[in-house]
Design an enzyme around this catalytic site. Sequence first.
Site, short mmCIF file in Angstrom:
data_model
loop_
_atom_site.label_atom_id
_atom_site.label_comp_id
_atom_site.label_asym_id
_atom_site.label_seq_id
_atom_site.Cartn_x
_atom_site.Cartn_y
_atom_site.Cartn_z
N SER A 29 0.86 -1.17 0.00
CA SER A 29 0.00 0.00 0.00
C SER A 29 0.90 1.22 0.00
O SER A 29 1.66 1.44 0.94
CB SER A 29 -0.89 0.01 1.25
OG SER A 29 -1.39 1.33 1.46
N LYS A 54 -4.11 -20.62 10.39
CA LYS A 54 -4.24 -21.84 11.20
C LYS A 54 -4.35 -23.11 10.37
O LYS A 54 -4.03 -24.20 10.85
CB LYS A 54 -5.46 -21.74 12.13
CG LYS A 54 -5.33 -20.75 13.26
CD LYS A 54 -4.46 -21.29 14.37
CE LYS A 54 -4.59 -20.56 15.69
NZ LYS A 54 -4.82 -19.13 15.68
N SER A 79 -10.60 -21.04 20.13
CA SER A 79 -11.53 -19.91 20.09
C SER A 79 -12.03 -19.68 18.68
O SER A 79 -12.71 -18.72 18.41
CB SER A 79 -10.84 -18.66 20.62
OG SER A 79 -9.74 -18.35 19.80
N GLU A 205 0.88 -8.13 20.67
CA GLU A 205 -0.27 -8.72 21.36
C GLU A 205 -1.18 -7.61 21.87
O GLU A 205 -0.79 -6.44 21.89
CB GLU A 205 0.19 -9.66 22.49
CG GLU A 205 0.87 -8.98 23.63
CD GLU A 205 1.33 -9.98 24.70
OE1 GLU A 205 0.86 -11.13 24.73
OE2 GLU A 205 2.17 -9.58 25.52
N GLY A 209 -3.99 -7.94 27.28
CA GLY A 209 -3.43 -9.22 27.69
C GLY A 209 -2.00 -9.35 27.26
O GLY A 209 -1.66 -10.08 26.33
N ASP A 211 0.59 -10.89 28.37
CA ASP A 211 1.32 -11.95 29.08
C ASP A 211 2.63 -12.31 28.39
O ASP A 211 3.63 -12.60 29.05
CB ASP A 211 0.44 -13.21 29.23
CG ASP A 211 0.07 -13.80 27.89
OD1 ASP A 211 -0.72 -13.16 27.17
OD2 ASP A 211 0.58 -14.88 27.55
N LYS A 274 -9.03 -2.59 0.60
CA LYS A 274 -10.21 -3.37 0.18
C LYS A 274 -10.19 -4.77 0.77
O LYS A 274 -10.54 -5.74 0.11
CB LYS A 274 -10.32 -3.45 -1.37
CG LYS A 274 -9.92 -2.19 -2.12
CD LYS A 274 -10.73 -0.97 -1.67
CE LYS A 274 -10.13 0.31 -2.24
NZ LYS A 274 -10.66 1.51 -1.55
N SER A 305 -2.93 -12.01 9.98
CA SER A 305 -3.08 -13.43 10.29
C SER A 305 -4.43 -14.05 9.93
O SER A 305 -4.51 -15.27 9.77
CB SER A 305 -2.79 -13.66 11.78
OG SER A 305 -3.67 -12.87 12.57
C1 LIG Z 1 -4.63 -18.13 16.43
C2 LIG Z 1 -4.54 -16.79 15.85
C3 LIG Z 1 -3.54 -15.90 16.26
C4 LIG Z 1 -2.54 -16.23 17.35
O1 LIG Z 1 -1.72 -17.30 16.97
P1 LIG Z 1 -0.77 -18.06 18.02
O2 LIG Z 1 -0.13 -19.12 17.23
O3 LIG Z 1 -1.67 -18.60 19.10
O4 LIG Z 1 0.15 -17.05 18.57
C5 LIG Z 1 -3.47 -14.68 15.62
N1 LIG Z 1 -4.33 -14.33 14.64
C6 LIG Z 1 -5.32 -15.15 14.24
C7 LIG Z 1 -6.23 -14.70 13.16
C8 LIG Z 1 -5.45 -16.41 14.82
O5 LIG Z 1 -6.42 -17.22 14.40
#
Ligand SMILES: *Cc1c(COP(=O)(O)O)cnc(C)c1O
Length: 319
Positions: A29, A54, A79, A205, A209, A211, A274, A305
């Site tokens: 961008s 994932k 989650s 993070e 949180g 941690d 977009k 991610s």
């Molecule tokens: C799971 C997830 C994370 C965090 O990943 P970790 O491997 O637990 O650190 C970040 N972004 C998305 C979209 C996720 O699904």
Amino acid sequence: MSLAIAYADVAAAHDRLKGVAHRTPVMRSQTADRLTGAELFFKCENFQRMGAFKFRGAYNALAQFSAEQKKRGVCAFSSGNHAQGIALSARLLGIPATLVMPKDSPAVKMAATRGYGAEVIVYDRYTEDREAIGRKLALERGMTLIPPYDHAHVMAGQGTAAQELFEEVGSLDLLLVCLGGGGLISGCAVVAHELSPSCRVVGVEPEAGNDAQQSKRTGHIVRIETPRTIADGAQTQFLGQLTFPVIQALVDDIVTVSDAQLIEAMRFAAARMKMVVEPTGALAMAAAMQGAVEVRGNRVGVIISGGNVDIAQLAGYLA
Ligand SMILES: *Cc1c(COP(=O)(O)O)cnc(C)c1O
């Protein structure tokens, strides 16, 4: 002490995932570059199969099951996105799957998991222990439990996102990776260390949180209450036994961003690029664009991610 994964494990995962996982686009961008004074390379895992990185770790783990494990099935607690990654991988490999999910998971994530043919069992994330529920199920049904981050095959699979990024753009000065339990950043840090040794790796993070930041700074795994943040993929309470040593060894720093900054980043992604990005998916982008980490003058990899956000909820954030 040796780490849970080495670069060879990520390279093997990369081969396993060829033709199965999408090679996601690296987006640029000019506006983002102008605003930050950096060259930002966005690795867009929101365009991965099932909508997040994932799938990489889940498939890499399930593809290595024995015939007996394949027959008995897989179970997982998550989650959301890990559940979908497991459910889709299980369907592709013909493995039965049972997922333990918080009852307040985004509706899209639960529906998608069921849609891939997996059984879903719900629990209360603020009062019940998901690991205990998952373990009991695994024991009763003889299923193999695949945790969302603290597993060598999962960590290696997630690292393939960074493998593709470095293959495409060459060396970088900085790689920004969001983190919950640290599976993604562990895999990515191992790759950065191998392919671009002078690249700093910084984790991002949620402020609510921190941690991982506390753990890194104190040198031991710090446990916190389930953080209340819109970044539902990063509501983990502690780093893993396998991910923490990798983070200690190969991650340079950990920074935090607020929910308001995440919304700002999601807005930028939607308006300028977009793209639909989920709150957790926007962590690294928010850090790059809103000053949580110095990026000026650098070539910076930013891992987006995931993109699994309830559309009505997204509309609320963007309004
Ligand atoms: C799971 C997830 C994370 C965090 O990943 P970790 O491997 O637990 O650190 C970040 N972004 C998305 C979209 C996720 O699904």
